[in-house]
Motif scaffolding. Structure first.
Motif, PDB file in Angstrom:
ATOM      1  N   HIS A 182       0.832  -1.202   0.000  1.00 48.71           N
ATOM      2  CA  HIS A 182       0.000   0.000   0.000  1.00 48.71           C
ATOM      3  C   HIS A 182       0.869   1.256   0.000  1.00 48.71           C
ATOM      4  CE1 HIS A 182      -4.151   1.483   0.478  1.00 48.71           C
ATOM      5  NE2 HIS A 182      -3.562   2.536   1.022  1.00 48.71           N
ATOM      6  N   LEU A 183       1.926   1.243   0.810  1.00 46.56           N
ATOM      7  CA  LEU A 183       2.818   2.390   0.860  1.00 46.56           C
ATOM      8  C   LEU A 183       3.463   2.642  -0.503  1.00 46.56           C
ATOM      9  CD1 LEU A 183       4.560   1.613   4.262  1.00 46.56           C
ATOM     10  CD2 LEU A 183       2.984   3.511   3.826  1.00 46.56           C
ATOM     11  N   VAL A 184       3.887   1.579  -1.158  1.00 46.70           N
ATOM     12  CA  VAL A 184       4.599   1.714  -2.432  1.00 46.70           C
ATOM     13  C   VAL A 184       3.647   1.998  -3.585  1.00 46.70           C
ATOM     14  CG1 VAL A 184       6.035   0.504  -4.111  1.00 46.70           C
ATOM     15  CG2 VAL A 184       6.518   0.275  -1.667  1.00 46.70           C
ATOM     16  N   TYR A 185       2.614   1.170  -3.742  1.00 50.50           N
ATOM     17  CA  TYR A 185       1.758   1.247  -4.927  1.00 50.50           C
ATOM     18  C   TYR A 185       0.671   2.307  -4.824  1.00 50.50           C
ATOM     19  CZ  TYR A 185       3.965  -3.227  -6.028  1.00 50.50           C
ATOM     20  OH  TYR A 185       4.877  -4.215  -6.292  1.00 50.50           O
ATOM     21  N   ARG A 186       0.230   2.625  -3.627  1.00 52.59           N
ATOM     22  CA  ARG A 186      -0.844   3.612  -3.477  1.00 52.59           C
ATOM     23  C   ARG A 186      -0.314   4.991  -3.093  1.00 52.59           C
ATOM     24  NH1 ARG A 186      -3.245   0.457  -6.003  1.00 52.59           N
ATOM     25  NH2 ARG A 186      -5.052  -0.797  -5.404  1.00 52.59           N
ATOM     26  N   ARG A 187       0.817   5.058  -2.391  1.00 54.29           N
ATOM     27  CA  ARG A 187       1.285   6.357  -1.892  1.00 54.29           C
ATOM     28  C   ARG A 187       2.641   6.762  -2.470  1.00 54.29           C
ATOM     29  NH1 ARG A 187      -3.245   6.322  -1.228  1.00 54.29           N
ATOM     30  NH2 ARG A 187      -4.438   6.331   0.739  1.00 54.29           N
ATOM     31  N   GLY A 188       3.332   5.872  -3.162  1.00 58.84           N
ATOM     32  CA  GLY A 188       4.608   6.215  -3.766  1.00 58.84           C
ATOM     33  C   GLY A 188       5.701   6.508  -2.759  1.00 58.84           C
ATOM     34  N   ILE A 189       5.681   5.806  -1.639  1.00 55.17           N
ATOM     35  CA  ILE A 189       6.626   6.028  -0.543  1.00 55.17           C
ATOM     36  C   ILE A 189       7.721   4.970  -0.587  1.00 55.17           C
ATOM     37  CG2 ILE A 189       6.867   5.995   1.985  1.00 55.17           C
ATOM     38  CD1 ILE A 189       3.970   7.126   2.058  1.00 55.17           C
ATOM     39  N   ALA A 190       8.943   5.374  -0.355  1.00 52.58           N
ATOM     40  CA  ALA A 190      10.069   4.441  -0.339  1.00 52.58           C
ATOM     41  C   ALA A 190      10.024   3.578   0.910  1.00 52.58           C
ATOM     42  CB  ALA A 190      11.386   5.208  -0.395  1.00 52.58           C
ATOM     43  N   VAL A 191      10.122   2.272   0.740  1.00 56.23           N
ATOM     44  CA  VAL A 191      10.141   1.326   1.855  1.00 56.23           C
ATOM     45  C   VAL A 191      11.450   0.546   1.797  1.00 56.23           C
ATOM     46  CG1 VAL A 191       9.030  -0.675   2.914  1.00 56.23           C
ATOM     47  CG2 VAL A 191       7.627   1.115   1.878  1.00 56.23           C
ATOM     48  N   TRP A 192      12.160   0.542   2.931  1.00 55.38           N
ATOM     49  CA  TRP A 192      13.416  -0.202   3.047  1.00 55.38           C
ATOM     50  C   TRP A 192      13.283  -1.231   4.154  1.00 55.38           C
ATOM     51  CZ3 TRP A 192      18.003   0.528   0.234  1.00 55.38           C
ATOM     52  CH2 TRP A 192      17.978   1.596  -0.685  1.00 55.38           C
ATOM     53  N   ARG A 193      13.929  -2.379   3.968  1.00 52.63           N
ATOM     54  CA  ARG A 193      13.914  -3.413   4.993  1.00 52.63           C
ATOM     55  C   ARG A 193      14.909  -3.079   6.102  1.00 52.63           C
ATOM     56  NH1 ARG A 193      15.133  -8.539   1.335  1.00 52.63           N
ATOM     57  NH2 ARG A 193      16.804  -7.100   0.779  1.00 52.63           N
ATOM     58  N   TYR A 194      14.615  -3.565   7.294  1.00 58.25           N
ATOM     59  CA  TYR A 194      15.484  -3.328   8.449  1.00 58.25           C
ATOM     60  C   TYR A 194      16.905  -3.822   8.183  1.00 58.25           C
ATOM     61  CZ  TYR A 194      17.533  -3.917  13.061  1.00 58.25           C
ATOM     62  OH  TYR A 194      18.384  -3.885  14.138  1.00 58.25           O
ATOM     63  N   ARG A 195      17.038  -4.910   7.468  1.00 59.93           N
ATOM     64  CA  ARG A 195      18.387  -5.456   7.190  1.00 59.93           C
ATOM     65  C   ARG A 195      19.219  -4.480   6.350  1.00 59.93           C
ATOM     66  NH1 ARG A 195      16.300 -10.469   3.599  1.00 59.93           N
ATOM     67  NH2 ARG A 195      14.570 -10.228   5.068  1.00 59.93           N
ATOM     68  N   ASP A 196      18.550  -3.544   5.673  1.00 54.07           N
ATOM     69  CA  ASP A 196      19.236  -2.546   4.850  1.00 54.07           C
ATOM     70  C   ASP A 196      19.086  -1.147   5.459  1.00 54.07           C
ATOM     71  OD1 ASP A 196      19.829  -4.545   2.898  1.00 54.07           O
ATOM     72  OD2 ASP A 196      17.782  -4.343   2.140  1.00 54.07           O
ATOM     73  N   LEU A 197      19.037  -1.090   6.789  1.00 47.54           N
ATOM     74  CA  LEU A 197      18.730   0.147   7.494  1.00 47.54           C
ATOM     75  C   LEU A 197      19.632   1.306   7.082  1.00 47.54           C
ATOM     76  CD1 LEU A 197      17.262   1.712   9.752  1.00 47.54           C
ATOM     77  CD2 LEU A 197      18.940   0.783  11.367  1.00 47.54           C
ATOM     78  N   LEU A 198      20.947   1.114   7.122  1.00 51.78           N
ATOM     79  CA  LEU A 198      21.855   2.220   6.830  1.00 51.78           C
ATOM     80  C   LEU A 198      21.697   2.717   5.395  1.00 51.78           C
ATOM     81  CD1 LEU A 198      25.108   1.085   8.671  1.00 51.78           C
ATOM     82  CD2 LEU A 198      23.401   2.754   9.423  1.00 51.78           C
ATOM     83  N   GLU A 199      21.519   1.791   4.483  1.00 48.92           N
ATOM     84  CA  GLU A 199      21.322   2.191   3.088  1.00 48.92           C
ATOM     85  C   GLU A 199      20.033   2.987   2.937  1.00 48.92           C
ATOM     86  OE1 GLU A 199      21.206   0.137  -1.384  1.00 48.92           O
ATOM     87  OE2 GLU A 199      21.489  -1.110   0.403  1.00 48.92           O
ATOM     88  N   GLY A 200      19.000   2.557   3.653  1.00 48.03           N
ATOM     89  CA  GLY A 200      17.730   3.273   3.606  1.00 48.03           C
ATOM     90  C   GLY A 200      17.842   4.673   4.183  1.00 48.03           C
ATOM     91  N   ILE A 201      18.570   4.816   5.293  1.00 49.96           N
ATOM     92  CA  ILE A 201      18.758   6.135   5.901  1.00 49.96           C
ATOM     93  C   ILE A 201      19.506   7.060   4.942  1.00 49.96           C
ATOM     94  CG2 ILE A 201      19.911   7.388   7.762  1.00 49.96           C
ATOM     95  CD1 ILE A 201      19.424   4.924   9.556  1.00 49.96           C
ATOM     96  N   GLU A 202      20.584   6.555   4.344  1.00 52.32           N
ATOM     97  CA  GLU A 202      21.369   7.381   3.422  1.00 52.32           C
ATOM     98  C   GLU A 202      20.545   7.785   2.198  1.00 52.32           C
ATOM     99  OE1 GLU A 202      25.976   6.499   3.607  1.00 52.32           O
ATOM    100  OE2 GLU A 202      24.873   4.625   3.243  1.00 52.32           O
ATOM    101  N   ASP A 203      19.744   6.861   1.696  1.00 52.88           N
ATOM    102  CA  ASP A 203      18.890   7.184   0.550  1.00 52.88           C
ATOM    103  C   ASP A 203      17.894   8.282   0.919  1.00 52.88           C
ATOM    104  OD1 ASP A 203      17.574   6.410  -2.168  1.00 52.88           O
ATOM    105  OD2 ASP A 203      15.931   6.261  -0.699  1.00 52.88           O
ATOM    106  N   HIS A 204      17.308   8.163   2.097  1.00 49.06           N
ATOM    107  CA  HIS A 204      16.339   9.166   2.553  1.00 49.06           C
ATOM    108  C   HIS A 204      16.998  10.534   2.667  1.00 49.06           C
ATOM    109  CE1 HIS A 204      13.081  11.001   4.890  1.00 49.06           C
ATOM    110  NE2 HIS A 204      14.049  11.512   5.638  1.00 49.06           N
ATOM    111  N   ILE A 205      18.138  10.589   3.341  1.00 50.45           N
ATOM    112  CA  ILE A 205      18.825  11.866   3.532  1.00 50.45           C
ATOM    113  C   ILE A 205      19.162  12.502   2.183  1.00 50.45           C
ATOM    114  CG2 ILE A 205      20.937  12.936   4.386  1.00 50.45           C
ATOM    115  CD1 ILE A 205      20.896  10.888   6.678  1.00 50.45           C
ATOM    116  N   GLY A 206      19.618  11.694   1.241  1.00 47.15           N
ATOM    117  CA  GLY A 206      19.962  12.222  -0.073  1.00 47.15           C
ATOM    118  C   GLY A 206      18.776  12.861  -0.769  1.00 47.15           C
ATOM    119  N   ARG A 207      17.625  12.194  -0.747  1.00 43.68           N
ATOM    120  CA  ARG A 207      16.430  12.730  -1.410  1.00 43.68           C
ATOM    121  C   ARG A 207      15.928  14.006  -0.740  1.00 43.68           C
ATOM    122  NH1 ARG A 207      12.539   9.567  -0.324  1.00 43.68           N
ATOM    123  NH2 ARG A 207      13.603   7.782   0.610  1.00 43.68           N
TER     124      ARG A 207
END
Length: 501
Positions: A182-207
């Motif tokens: 729902h987050l991805v297909y209905r709201r267009g929100i980036a979802v990252w898995r906990y196992r990729d936490l640091l990568e997700g944080i860096e991606d968020h900060i960059g955007r």
């Protein structure tokens, strides 16, 4: 050649929707599969009224929109999307079912959740000037239907969906995959898995930084800020503040020099007064749901930790007619447990040895029970955690001290301890109130979710009372001023009628 799956595998998802909406949802799923690189083709089979999915490696699956055979056994307007993997390798089956599980919620289902969360869903009426427009938001909140209502309210308060990121904790919630979809297909929100936490944080900060904005963290368990301070310290200045929902999250930032304000819903008077009992009740209810044939009345139980949650768990278990003992390393809490009539002791091993609990519920928020204590349990004892992730019990220590370790599926993991009993760690040691469950009823959690949003609004607006570090007094003041507790009382107080209508 890899072995083919035999017999066919099946997965079903129940959705609540009108006839046209259900058909549209199934058609969307078929269309997404058709463009997947793992799929060679999708074909509608008129004779069986199903989509035949041919996978790139030659496997085959089928998707059918059906209705419950016994409508009286399901909610009104329930449709059942059934996926059957007919042939192919286990890897192909996993890819096929992963796509099928990622099914957004229907408008009917979201409307029901909105109605159950009147405080959270109407936040934009309280702050119509879109106070969150200047910030991005990074969320690590439990993946349940109520979370989607919170997300929609944050968007209505001004957050650009391109500047929102969600970290999926990867707990086995009842609807994990549907929430992500729902987050991805209905709201267009980036979802990252906990196992990729640091990568997700860096991606968020960059955007978000590219848009000239900073971000608010909304956390449930202390996942993000400690990781930033430890592994990405150069990025700490990107964040304007942290809203934390849980005591375990507070523990993770204790002792850290916080460069940003902490809006502590976890330590607020509001949460202490209202949510603790609900969490305790959900934990016990889910334990009983997983063990429907066990008889716990009259049996000994042990509660580890007599904080806000532990106190309520002990009371709920006593209400279930169990004989409850309590252990806490804090002598003040131990005295409080004793004076409430619970059996207590200063030494955990002695208490376990004399009380012999069949059920141990950990509410400490850190490792509280290990192999030494587990060996003293009676045969067939159960260990249950209410703590974020799997930190409450020394699971690796149990594994090393066992002659056999058995995955019991949805129940958890059993450990045959060398020279001791077999014990079952329910839910594999993850928090039991979220284990394939929605935990608190939506109307119950509504106030806390609204409180999280109030914290984000205060941090975004630069409320001068919020300074780097803990801000418990300011949190209480801001929550009281927000009016959400007054509205909660109007809804559920003596003349409220339960918030319906």
């Amino acid at each position: 050649m890899s072995a083919s799956v035999r017999p066919p595998l099946a997965h079903a998802v129940d959705v609540v929707a009108g006839e046209d909406e259900a058909r549209h949802l199934a058609g969307e799923l078929a269309a997404r599969l058709a463009v997947s690189p793992d799929v060679r083709g999708m074909q509608w089979d008129e004779g069986s009224a199903s989509w035949l999915c041919t996978l790139a490696a030659g496997g085959r699956g089928r998707i059918t929109l059906a209705a419950p055979a016994d409508p009286a056994s399901a909610a009104q307007h329930t449709h059942r999307l059934v996926a059957v993997f007919e042939q192919g390798s286990p890897a192909e089956a996993e890819a096929f079912f992963t796509a099928v599980r990622h099914l957004p919620f229907t408008a009917t289902e979201i409307a029901a959740a909105v109605a159950e969360l009147p405080l959270t869903s109407r936040l934009a009426e309280r702050w119509p000037h879109k106070p969150l427009a200047p910030v991005g938001v990074l969320l690590t909140i439990h993946h349940m239907r109520d979370f989607l209502v919170l997300v929609d309210s944050l968007l209505a308060l001004g957050v650009d969906p391109a500047h929102m990121t969600v970290i999926d904790k990867e707990y086995p919630y009842a609807h994990t995959h549907r929430v992500d979809a729902h987050l991805v297909y209905r709201r267009g929100i980036a979802v990252w898995r906990y196992r990729d936490l640091l990568e997700g944080i860096e991606d968020h900060i960059g955007r978000v930084a590219a848009a000239g904005k900073r971000s608010v963290i909304m956390d449930d368990g202390g996942y993000v800020l400690p990781a930033v301070l430890r592994d990405l310290p150069a990025h700490a200045g990107h964040f304007t503040g942290l809203v934390e929902q849980t005591t375990s999250g507070i523990r993770k930032v204790d002792g850290l020099e916080l460069p940003v304000p902490l809006f502590s819903v976890a330590e607020s008077d509001m949460k202490a007064m209202i949510e603790s009992y609900g969490i305790a009740d959900a934990a016990v209810r889910n334990t009983l749901r997983l063990l429907p044939d066990e008889k716990f009345e009259g049996q000994p139980a042990l509660v580890l930790g007599f904080g806000r949650i532990g106190r309520e768990v002990a009371r709920v278990l006593a209400g279930r007619r169990m004989r409850v003992a309590v252990f806490d390393t804090d002598i003040t809490r131990l005295v409080a447990a004793h004076e409430e009539g619970f059996l207590t002791g200063r030494v955990l091993t002695d208490l376990v040895s004399t009380h012999r609990p069949r059920l141990v519920i950990g509410c400490v928020g850190q490792c509280s029970f290990g192999l030494e204590q587990a060996r003293l349990l009676p045969p067939g004892a159960f260990l249950v955690s209410t703590t974020s992730r799997d930190f409450e019990f020394a699971l690796e220590e149990l594994r090393e001290g066992s002659t056999a370790v058995t995955d019991r599926g949805v129940l958890g993991t059993s450990y045959q301890l060398a020279g001791g009993p077999e014990v079952l760690v329910l839910g594999h040691g993850m928090p039991i109130n979220f284990h394939y469950a929605e935990s608190l009823p939506n109307r119950y959690v509504d106030l806390v979710l609204a409180g999280l949003a109030a914290g984000a609004v205060a941090l975004s607006g630069g409320d001068e009372r919020l300074r780097p570090g803990h801000n418990v007094a300011a949190t209480n003041a801001i929550l009281a001023e927000s009016g959400i507790v007054d509205d909660y009382y109007r809804l559920y107080g003596p003349a409220g009628g339960g918030g319906r209508g």
